[in-house]
Write a protein that holds these residues in place. Structure first.
Motif, PDB file in Angstrom:
ATOM      1  N   ILE A 139       0.841  -1.208   0.000  1.00  0.00           N
ATOM      2  CA  ILE A 139       0.000   0.000   0.000  1.00  0.00           C
ATOM      3  C   ILE A 139       0.872   1.253   0.000  1.00  0.00           C
ATOM      4  CG2 ILE A 139      -1.631   1.354   1.377  1.00  0.00           C
ATOM      5  CD1 ILE A 139      -2.904  -1.265   2.273  1.00  0.00           C
ATOM      6  N   VAL A 140       1.881   1.271   0.873  1.00  0.00           N
ATOM      7  CA  VAL A 140       2.782   2.424   0.944  1.00  0.00           C
ATOM      8  C   VAL A 140       3.540   2.586  -0.366  1.00  0.00           C
ATOM      9  CG1 VAL A 140       4.824   3.367   2.090  1.00  0.00           C
ATOM     10  CG2 VAL A 140       3.014   2.303   3.449  1.00  0.00           C
ATOM     11  N   HIS A 141       4.082   1.489  -0.890  1.00  0.00           N
ATOM     12  CA  HIS A 141       4.883   1.503  -2.114  1.00  0.00           C
ATOM     13  C   HIS A 141       4.068   1.969  -3.317  1.00  0.00           C
ATOM     14  CE1 HIS A 141       6.915  -0.321  -5.628  1.00  0.00           C
ATOM     15  NE2 HIS A 141       8.025  -0.188  -4.936  1.00  0.00           N
ATOM     16  N   THR A 142       2.809   1.551  -3.399  1.00  0.00           N
ATOM     17  CA  THR A 142       1.986   1.828  -4.575  1.00  0.00           C
ATOM     18  C   THR A 142       1.314   3.184  -4.521  1.00  0.00           C
ATOM     19  OG1 THR A 142       1.546  -0.552  -4.745  1.00  0.00           O
ATOM     20  CG2 THR A 142       0.131   0.917  -6.027  1.00  0.00           C
ATOM     21  N   TYR A 143       0.892   3.607  -3.325  1.00  0.00           N
ATOM     22  CA  TYR A 143       0.043   4.789  -3.246  1.00  0.00           C
ATOM     23  C   TYR A 143       0.619   5.942  -2.423  1.00  0.00           C
ATOM     24  CZ  TYR A 143      -3.416   1.580  -5.121  1.00  0.00           C
ATOM     25  OH  TYR A 143      -4.070   0.681  -5.915  1.00  0.00           O
ATOM     26  N   VAL A 144       1.725   5.708  -1.710  1.00  0.00           N
ATOM     27  CA  VAL A 144       2.239   6.773  -0.844  1.00  0.00           C
ATOM     28  C   VAL A 144       3.675   7.153  -1.189  1.00  0.00           C
ATOM     29  CG1 VAL A 144       2.609   7.515   1.546  1.00  0.00           C
ATOM     30  CG2 VAL A 144       0.732   5.958   1.017  1.00  0.00           C
ATOM     31  N   MET A 145       4.620   6.237  -0.984  1.00  0.00           N
ATOM     32  CA  MET A 145       6.036   6.551  -1.145  1.00  0.00           C
ATOM     33  C   MET A 145       6.779   5.331  -1.667  1.00  0.00           C
ATOM     34  SD  MET A 145       7.701   9.473  -0.381  1.00  0.00           S
ATOM     35  CE  MET A 145       6.877  10.180   1.036  1.00  0.00           C
ATOM     36  N   GLN A 146       7.638   5.551  -2.670  1.00  0.00           N
ATOM     37  CA  GLN A 146       8.379   4.447  -3.280  1.00  0.00           C
ATOM     38  C   GLN A 146       9.878   4.734  -3.232  1.00  0.00           C
ATOM     39  OE1 GLN A 146       7.228   3.528  -7.321  1.00  0.00           O
ATOM     40  NE2 GLN A 146       9.159   2.497  -7.771  1.00  0.00           N
ATOM     41  N   PRO A 147      10.694   3.755  -2.836  1.00  0.00           N
ATOM     42  CA  PRO A 147      12.145   3.947  -2.901  1.00  0.00           C
ATOM     43  C   PRO A 147      12.640   3.903  -4.340  1.00  0.00           C
ATOM     44  CG  PRO A 147      11.639   1.733  -2.131  1.00  0.00           C
ATOM     45  CD  PRO A 147      10.329   2.450  -2.250  1.00  0.00           C
ATOM     46  N   PHE A 148      13.675   4.664  -4.620  1.00  0.00           N
ATOM     47  CA  PHE A 148      14.199   4.771  -5.984  1.00  0.00           C
ATOM     48  C   PHE A 148      15.690   5.041  -5.903  1.00  0.00           C
ATOM     49  CE2 PHE A 148      15.131   7.043  -9.940  1.00  0.00           C
ATOM     50  CZ  PHE A 148      14.461   6.281 -10.874  1.00  0.00           C
ATOM     51  N   THR A 149      16.450   4.463  -6.816  1.00  0.00           N
ATOM     52  CA  THR A 149      17.904   4.653  -6.852  1.00  0.00           C
ATOM     53  C   THR A 149      18.301   5.396  -8.120  1.00  0.00           C
ATOM     54  OG1 THR A 149      18.150   2.527  -5.729  1.00  0.00           O
ATOM     55  CG2 THR A 149      20.134   3.492  -6.671  1.00  0.00           C
ATOM     56  N   ILE A 150      19.215   6.345  -7.996  1.00  0.00           N
ATOM     57  CA  ILE A 150      19.720   7.068  -9.165  1.00  0.00           C
ATOM     58  C   ILE A 150      20.791   6.207  -9.843  1.00  0.00           C
ATOM     59  CG2 ILE A 150      20.939   9.118  -9.959  1.00  0.00           C
ATOM     60  CD1 ILE A 150      18.091   9.656  -9.078  1.00  0.00           C
ATOM     61  N   PRO A 151      20.513   5.716 -11.087  1.00  0.00           N
ATOM     62  CA  PRO A 151      21.456   4.804 -11.732  1.00  0.00           C
ATOM     63  C   PRO A 151      22.455   5.485 -12.669  1.00  0.00           C
ATOM     64  CG  PRO A 151      19.362   4.770 -12.893  1.00  0.00           C
ATOM     65  CD  PRO A 151      19.242   5.801 -11.801  1.00  0.00           C
ATOM     66  N   THR A 152      22.128   6.706 -13.168  1.00  0.00           N
ATOM     67  CA  THR A 152      22.989   7.366 -14.160  1.00  0.00           C
ATOM     68  C   THR A 152      23.298   8.791 -13.729  1.00  0.00           C
ATOM     69  OG1 THR A 152      21.197   8.326 -15.493  1.00  0.00           O
ATOM     70  CG2 THR A 152      21.816   6.027 -15.954  1.00  0.00           C
ATOM     71  N   SER A 153      24.211   9.415 -14.449  1.00  0.00           N
ATOM     72  CA  SER A 153      24.676  10.762 -14.085  1.00  0.00           C
ATOM     73  C   SER A 153      23.916  11.865 -14.810  1.00  0.00           C
ATOM     74  CB  SER A 153      26.174  10.886 -14.390  1.00  0.00           C
ATOM     75  OG  SER A 153      26.405  10.696 -15.783  1.00  0.00           O
ATOM     76  N   VAL A 161      24.765   9.660  -8.872  1.00  0.00           N
ATOM     77  CA  VAL A 161      24.718   8.202  -8.964  1.00  0.00           C
ATOM     78  C   VAL A 161      24.980   7.636  -7.571  1.00  0.00           C
ATOM     79  CG1 VAL A 161      25.791   6.154  -9.947  1.00  0.00           C
ATOM     80  CG2 VAL A 161      25.500   8.195 -11.354  1.00  0.00           C
ATOM     81  N   GLY A 162      24.078   6.764  -7.105  1.00  0.00           N
ATOM     82  CA  GLY A 162      24.222   6.209  -5.770  1.00  0.00           C
ATOM     83  C   GLY A 162      23.342   6.873  -4.735  1.00  0.00           C
ATOM     84  N   ASP A 163      22.562   7.889  -5.157  1.00  0.00           N
ATOM     85  CA  ASP A 163      21.569   8.473  -4.257  1.00  0.00           C
ATOM     86  C   ASP A 163      20.366   7.536  -4.156  1.00  0.00           C
ATOM     87  OD1 ASP A 163      23.000  10.718  -3.660  1.00  0.00           O
ATOM     88  OD2 ASP A 163      21.880  12.070  -4.981  1.00  0.00           O
ATOM     89  N   PHE A 164      19.907   7.297  -2.941  1.00  0.00           N
ATOM     90  CA  PHE A 164      18.706   6.497  -2.712  1.00  0.00           C
ATOM     91  C   PHE A 164      17.596   7.446  -2.261  1.00  0.00           C
ATOM     92  CE2 PHE A 164      22.127   3.557  -2.589  1.00  0.00           C
ATOM     93  CZ  PHE A 164      21.624   2.320  -2.973  1.00  0.00           C
ATOM     94  N   LEU A 165      16.516   7.477  -3.022  1.00  0.00           N
ATOM     95  CA  LEU A 165      15.464   8.470  -2.815  1.00  0.00           C
ATOM     96  C   LEU A 165      14.181   7.843  -2.300  1.00  0.00           C
ATOM     97  CD1 LEU A 165      15.706  10.252  -6.293  1.00  0.00           C
ATOM     98  CD2 LEU A 165      17.079  10.733  -4.272  1.00  0.00           C
TER      99      LEU A 165
END
Length: 525
Positions: A139-153, A161-165
């Motif tokens: 529920i949180v992942h789909t409708y509220v907040m999702q983790p994301f990683t920056i893969p490119t510059s 690159v390497g930021d986790f959002l």
């Protein structure tokens, strides 16, 4: 894809299946048979029968969550009528709930009444905990907040690159998944297996919850790559797939053009409505530069560190001692110009009139490139544009795909001379049905963005990055050296230097564990 009518028909079919398979069970539980036939009400009654909270009914209507909840309800129904064995559990799940038909018509099992819902074994307790942890996280992942990683510059120096959002889904309105039959909390494929994580047999109409804000110019946005038809993550077969919108690859770029804007790029500089784009303070656009050395040479690693160069340095012409810096800010380039071993430094700009076939609209008719582009109009919902030979290729994919096939409409465009046809009928203009955006990376010469594949529809917008909770430098060796502490627990947006809230988080963590420790100690006393 399901239309709203088809979705209604599907719901009716599910209700009929439910009624036929449970009405006798309702009667054995002391209810009336007709109660199994009333949509929503029957779910509330069934939850009372299986001794589960009434608010679970909401979980049964949330896409993806309901795929988890339906098997739980099937199993709990069987257990409420004395079917507690492992075999009963497997039969309830793998028959897709049709085990209830056996209980309803062929079995004489009796209703157990207010049975205890507490797991009788450690395994059962563990499974229950995992199921509801997955439900809550999904529920949180789909409708509220999702983790994301920056893969490119492509967005350096704003995002590294390497930021986790953490990406907010609710800022722009959480999107209801188009693929409700899907493995929870993964994207297009199941990690380690390289197989699809979803089924395309059922695709819901495009729906989005109300937004709390609109996408503004210069916002950093996560979106599904509009032209993604490439292979799944982890699939090395080379096969290409048609991907539903929500399973296309996630990209993160800066919004440089919003609906209704006129955009052009001149010598690498962006102009919106004939005025230079004003970037926020934290945005530091980068370009490629050619550096002419004087012959003494450079310590390249030292240059990268001193001038904060993103993508390293390479030879451009070794015999002439010319170097290529793929990405560096204007400020760093000016500093480098004063280096004693530098004769001159020049920005690499594709000249006006030089055609790049990789550049949108990819029709061989415009002399555009990454540094000389447009002007183009960015479509706005409700606005009308003329369709002719000049505008045909700019809006063809918008009309045929983003407002056509992806939304369940048949809209095929063709052109003869200067006359445009839709579904073989002549049309002179078109009114857009949704908003569009122009997304670019700050790393101007190392970013695959809207210059190459065009507009980003609102239907493809995932969310707004709001918080960096972890940042790792992949080039560092030791674990502590990898941690970019100054970036951890900082906001993505904002002006001025980043402020880390890591210390406040650590203090709150210590206070929480201290509170838990003394609470337990007091209870024991």
């Amino acid at each position: 894809m399901l239309t709203l009518i088809n979705l209604l028909v599907l719901i009716i079919i599910i209700q009929v299946i439910h009624f036929l398979g449970t009405w006798k069970l309702y009667k054995r539980a002391g209810r009336e048979a007709w109660e199994a036939a009333i949509p929503i009400y029957n779910a509330i009654v069934l939850l009372k029968i299986i001794n589960r909270p009434w608010w679970w009914v909401f979980l049964l209507f949330i896409p993806v969550i309901n795929v988890i909840m339906f098997p739980v309800i099937w199993v709990e129904t069987a257990r409420s009528f004395g079917k507690n064995s492992t075999l009963d559990t497997f039969l309830a799940i793998f028959s897709l709930g049709f085990y209830n038909y056996y209980l309803n018509y062929l079995s004489t099992c009796q209703y157990l009444g207010n049975r205890s819902i507490k797991a009788t074994t450690k395994t059962g307790e563990f499974v229950s905990s995992v199921v509801f942890a997955v439900v809550a996280a999904t529920i949180v992942h789909t409708y509220v907040m999702q983790p994301f990683t920056i893969p490119t510059s492509s967005l350096e120096k704003s995002l590294l690159v390497g930021d986790f959002l953490f990406v907010s889904k609710f800022h722009y309105g959480a999107r209801v998944p188009k693929t409700p039959i899907s493995f929870p909390m993964v994207h297009d494929s199941i990690p380690g297996l390289g197989v699809k994580s979803y089924s395309s047999s059922v695709e819901l109409p495009l729906m989005r919850l109300p937004a709390i804000t609109e996408i503004e110019r210069n916002d950093i946005v996560v979106f599904n790559w509009p032209v993604d038809t490439v292979r799944m993550f982890g699939d090395s077969s080379g096969k290409h797939y048609h991907k539903p919108i929500d399973k296309k690859s996630n990209y993160v770029k800066r919004t440089v053009g919003v609906p209704g804007d006129s955009l052009k790029i001149v010598d690498g500089k962006i102009y919106i409505n004939s005025k230079p784009l004003e970037l926020p303070e934290r945005a530091k656009p980068q370009y490629s530069y050619i550096v002419q050395g004087k012959g003494q040479g450079f310590n390249l690693r030292s240059l990268v560190e001193i001038y904060n160069i993103t993508d390293g340095i390479a030879w451009f012409n070794k015999s002439k001692r010319q170097y290529l810096i793929p990405a560096v800010t204007e400020a760093s380039a000016k500093k480098l110009e004063n280096h004693p071993n530098v004769e001159w430094i020049k920005r690499q700009i594709d000249p006006k009139g030089e055609k790049d076939l990789k550049i949108f609209p990819n029709n061989k008719k415009v002399n555009w490139n990454r540094d000389q582009f447009g002007p183009i109009y960015i479509p706005k919902k409700g606005k009308t544009v003329k369709l002719n030979a000049e505008s045909f290729s700019l809006y063809r994919r918008v009309i045929e795909v983003y407002e056509g096939s992806e939304l369940g409409r048949q809209q095929s465009l063709s052109i003869k001379g200067d006359q445009v046809y839709m579904n073989n009928k002549p049309i002179d203009n078109y009114t857009f049905k949704q908003d569009y955006y122009f997304m670019m990376g700050d790393n101007r010469h190392n970013s695959e963005d809207s210059r190459f594949w065009g507009y980003v529809p609102m239907s493809h917008v995932v969310g707004k990055p709001v918080f960096i909770w972890l940042s790792l430098d992949g080039n560092a060796s030791g674990l502590l050296d990898k941690l970019r502490l100054d970036r951890m627990f900082t906001t993505v947006a904002g002006e001025g230097e980043r402020v880390s809230y890591l210390q406040y988080f650590l203090i709150a963590l210590v206070l929480w564990f201290g509170f838990r420790y003394f609470s337990k100690k007091r209870k024991k006393a």
